[in-house]
Design a protein around this motif. Structure first.
Motif, PDB file in Angstrom:
ATOM      1  N   UNK A  58      41.818  54.845  46.562  1.00 14.63           N
ATOM      2  CA  UNK A  58      43.070  54.367  47.122  1.00 14.63           C
ATOM      3  C   UNK A  58      43.131  52.896  47.453  1.00 14.63           C
ATOM      4  N   UNK A  59      42.069  52.135  47.145  1.00 11.98           N
ATOM      5  CA  UNK A  59      42.006  50.703  47.463  1.00 11.98           C
ATOM      6  C   UNK A  59      42.455  49.882  46.245  1.00 11.98           C
ATOM      7  N   UNK A  60      43.295  48.884  46.507  1.00 15.56           N
ATOM      8  CA  UNK A  60      43.782  47.989  45.457  1.00 15.56           C
ATOM      9  C   UNK A  60      43.727  46.555  45.962  1.00 15.56           C
ATOM     10  N   UNK A  61      43.558  45.628  45.025  1.00 11.90           N
ATOM     11  CA  UNK A  61      43.681  44.215  45.358  1.00 11.90           C
ATOM     12  C   UNK A  61      44.891  43.698  44.591  1.00 11.90           C
ATOM     13  N   UNK A  62      45.857  43.171  45.344  1.00 16.41           N
ATOM     14  CA  UNK A  62      47.106  42.682  44.769  1.00 16.41           C
ATOM     15  C   UNK A  62      47.208  41.191  45.074  1.00 16.41           C
ATOM     16  N   UNK A  63      47.527  40.420  44.045  1.00 18.81           N
ATOM     17  CA  UNK A  63      47.723  38.981  44.232  1.00 18.81           C
ATOM     18  C   UNK A  63      49.205  38.721  44.414  1.00 18.81           C
ATOM     19  N   UNK A  64      49.535  38.107  45.537  1.00 16.16           N
ATOM     20  CA  UNK A  64      50.934  37.738  45.747  1.00 16.16           C
ATOM     21  C   UNK A  64      51.047  36.222  45.707  1.00 16.16           C
ATOM     22  N   UNK A  65      52.143  35.787  45.172  1.00 16.96           N
ATOM     23  CA  UNK A  65      52.385  34.362  44.985  1.00 16.96           C
ATOM     24  C   UNK A  65      53.337  33.859  46.063  1.00 16.96           C
ATOM     25  N   UNK A  66      52.820  33.063  46.974  1.00 16.49           N
ATOM     26  CA  UNK A  66      53.643  32.513  48.050  1.00 16.49           C
ATOM     27  C   UNK A  66      54.538  31.405  47.511  1.00 16.49           C
ATOM     28  N   UNK A  67      54.006  30.613  46.584  1.00 15.31           N
ATOM     29  CA  UNK A  67      54.811  29.573  45.939  1.00 15.31           C
ATOM     30  C   UNK A  67      54.168  29.193  44.605  1.00 15.31           C
ATOM     31  N   UNK A  68      55.000  28.651  43.750  1.00 17.75           N
ATOM     32  CA  UNK A  68      54.508  28.187  42.450  1.00 17.75           C
ATOM     33  C   UNK A  68      55.278  26.937  42.061  1.00 17.75           C
ATOM     34  N   UNK A  69      55.047  26.437  40.864  1.00 15.48           N
ATOM     35  CA  UNK A  69      55.682  25.200  40.414  1.00 15.48           C
ATOM     36  C   UNK A  69      57.163  25.391  40.085  1.00 15.48           C
ATOM     37  N   UNK A  70      57.617  26.614  39.944  1.00 15.76           N
ATOM     38  CA  UNK A  70      59.012  26.900  39.580  1.00 15.76           C
ATOM     39  C   UNK A  70      59.908  26.729  40.809  1.00 15.76           C
ATOM     40  N   UNK A  71      60.934  25.917  40.706  1.00 14.29           N
ATOM     41  CA  UNK A  71      61.810  25.640  41.853  1.00 14.29           C
ATOM     42  C   UNK A  71      62.606  26.870  42.281  1.00 14.29           C
ATOM     43  N   UNK A  97      45.711  43.261  57.083  1.00 12.05           N
ATOM     44  CA  UNK A  97      45.477  41.819  57.168  1.00 12.05           C
ATOM     45  C   UNK A  97      44.283  41.363  56.325  1.00 12.05           C
ATOM     46  N   UNK A  98      43.594  42.303  55.663  1.00 16.41           N
ATOM     47  CA  UNK A  98      42.405  41.914  54.892  1.00 16.41           C
ATOM     48  C   UNK A  98      42.792  41.202  53.603  1.00 16.41           C
ATOM     49  N   UNK A  99      42.166  40.057  53.396  1.00 16.56           N
ATOM     50  CA  UNK A  99      42.418  39.247  52.202  1.00 16.56           C
ATOM     51  C   UNK A  99      41.094  38.765  51.631  1.00 16.56           C
ATOM     52  N   UNK A 100      41.016  38.741  50.311  1.00 15.76           N
ATOM     53  CA  UNK A 100      39.817  38.220  49.659  1.00 15.76           C
ATOM     54  C   UNK A 100      39.932  36.727  49.390  1.00 15.76           C
ATOM     55  N   UNK A 101      41.167  36.249  49.298  1.00 15.05           N
ATOM     56  CA  UNK A 101      41.368  34.829  48.988  1.00 15.05           C
ATOM     57  C   UNK A 101      42.750  34.416  49.456  1.00 15.05           C
ATOM     58  N   UNK A 102      42.847  33.183  49.916  1.00 17.74           N
ATOM     59  CA  UNK A 102      44.137  32.583  50.218  1.00 17.74           C
ATOM     60  C   UNK A 102      44.001  31.102  49.952  1.00 17.74           C
ATOM     61  N   UNK A 103      44.801  30.603  49.018  1.00 23.50           N
ATOM     62  CA  UNK A 103      44.735  29.189  48.682  1.00 23.50           C
ATOM     63  C   UNK A 103      45.308  28.928  47.302  1.00 23.50           C
ATOM     64  N   UNK A 104      45.020  27.741  46.803  1.00 19.81           N
ATOM     65  CA  UNK A 104      45.556  27.354  45.497  1.00 19.81           C
ATOM     66  C   UNK A 104      44.649  27.826  44.370  1.00 19.81           C
ATOM     67  N   UNK A 105      45.285  28.264  43.293  1.00 20.27           N
ATOM     68  CA  UNK A 105      44.566  28.738  42.115  1.00 20.27           C
ATOM     69  C   UNK A 105      45.421  28.431  40.882  1.00 20.27           C
ATOM     70  N   UNK A 106      44.786  28.015  39.813  1.00 15.64           N
ATOM     71  CA  UNK A 106      45.489  27.815  38.546  1.00 15.64           C
ATOM     72  C   UNK A 106      45.765  29.195  37.964  1.00 15.64           C
ATOM     73  N   UNK A 122      48.308  31.333  46.236  1.00 18.02           N
ATOM     74  CA  UNK A 122      48.213  32.790  46.097  1.00 18.02           C
ATOM     75  C   UNK A 122      47.421  33.405  47.242  1.00 18.02           C
ATOM     76  N   UNK A 123      47.646  34.707  47.421  1.00 16.18           N
ATOM     77  CA  UNK A 123      46.921  35.480  48.426  1.00 16.18           C
ATOM     78  C   UNK A 123      46.482  36.776  47.761  1.00 16.18           C
ATOM     79  N   UNK A 124      45.174  37.054  47.779  1.00 11.63           N
ATOM     80  CA  UNK A 124      44.646  38.315  47.254  1.00 11.63           C
ATOM     81  C   UNK A 124      44.543  39.300  48.409  1.00 11.63           C
ATOM     82  N   UNK A 125      45.530  40.184  48.511  1.00  9.43           N
ATOM     83  CA  UNK A 125      45.582  41.183  49.587  1.00  9.43           C
ATOM     84  C   UNK A 125      44.820  42.437  49.196  1.00  9.43           C
TER      85      UNK A 125
END
Length: 195
Positions: A58-71, A97-106, A122-125
């Motif tokens: 039942x565990x998943x890691x989902x990447x959410x995009x807080x912002x990107x280059x698209x206006x 609240x558990x996250x594996x990563x939060x920051x900038x990524x290409x 991005x944030x890896x939740x």
């Protein structure tokens, strides 16, 4: 694979990694210890492997995009390695609240299929399905966070004690997960019996 097998296999693999994390020889000209970049690659591979296996529980890691280059970027578009459509705050899942990563990524933001890879925030939740055992999901999530912290401590020129510290914490959590009861609970029970 049973949950017990998942825990014991992960425990064995983490122990294998922690035993290879030795302090460097410091200022000596010859240092044959495993360099941090190799430790980091191995830990990233281990974590990626077990993230996929954890889906069964039942565990998943989902990447959410807080912002990107698209206006025109809005909200938190998401992507995942499972090929599933899991929108942010999907009510089938617990978004803790558990996250594996939060920051900038290409990467390429899923807000537009025409996007090219850019530097995105991005944030890896770590999330889990509500229909699964919450206690087990929280344990697995905590172990993944420990391994992720070990990876963060595997940067060049960082002390290897930080890597070992987080891997040791993962081992302690795994020990508690495979035993009939957590060690602290056992100690408390034993003390009450002897009182």
């Amino acid at each position: 694979m049973t949950l017990f097998e998942f825990y014991t296999n992960l425990r064995k693999d983490v122990l294998k990694q922690i035993s290879g994390v030795e302090d460097s020889n410091g200022y000596f000209s010859w240092d044959n210890t495993t360099p941090n970049y190799l430790i980091k690659i191995r830990l990233e591979s281990l974590l990626a492997d077990y993230i996929v296996k954890a889906k069964e529980f039942g565990i998943y890691v989902v990447t959410r995009y807080a912002r990107c280059a698209r206006s025109a970027h809005e909200g938190y578009p998401t992507e995942n390695r499972y090929g599933l459509d899991i929108p942010y705050q999907d009510d089938q899942f617990v978004w803790g609240a558990d996250q594996l990563f939060q920051g900038e990524r290409i990467s390429t933001c899923p807000c537009s299929t025409k996007n090219k890879p850019h530097k995105n925030y991005v944030i890896d939740d770590i999330i889990y399905k509500k229909s699964y055992n919450e206690k087990d999901c929280k344990i697995i999530s905590s172990i993944f966070c420990d391994i992720s912290e070990a990876i963060n401590n595997a940067a060049d020129k960082k002390a290897r004690s930080g890597i070992r510290e987080h891997l040791l914490r993962a081992i302690l959590r795994l020990n508690d997960a495979v035993l009939p009861m957590p060690v602290d609970e056992y100690i408390s029970t034993a003390l009450h019996k002897n009182a």
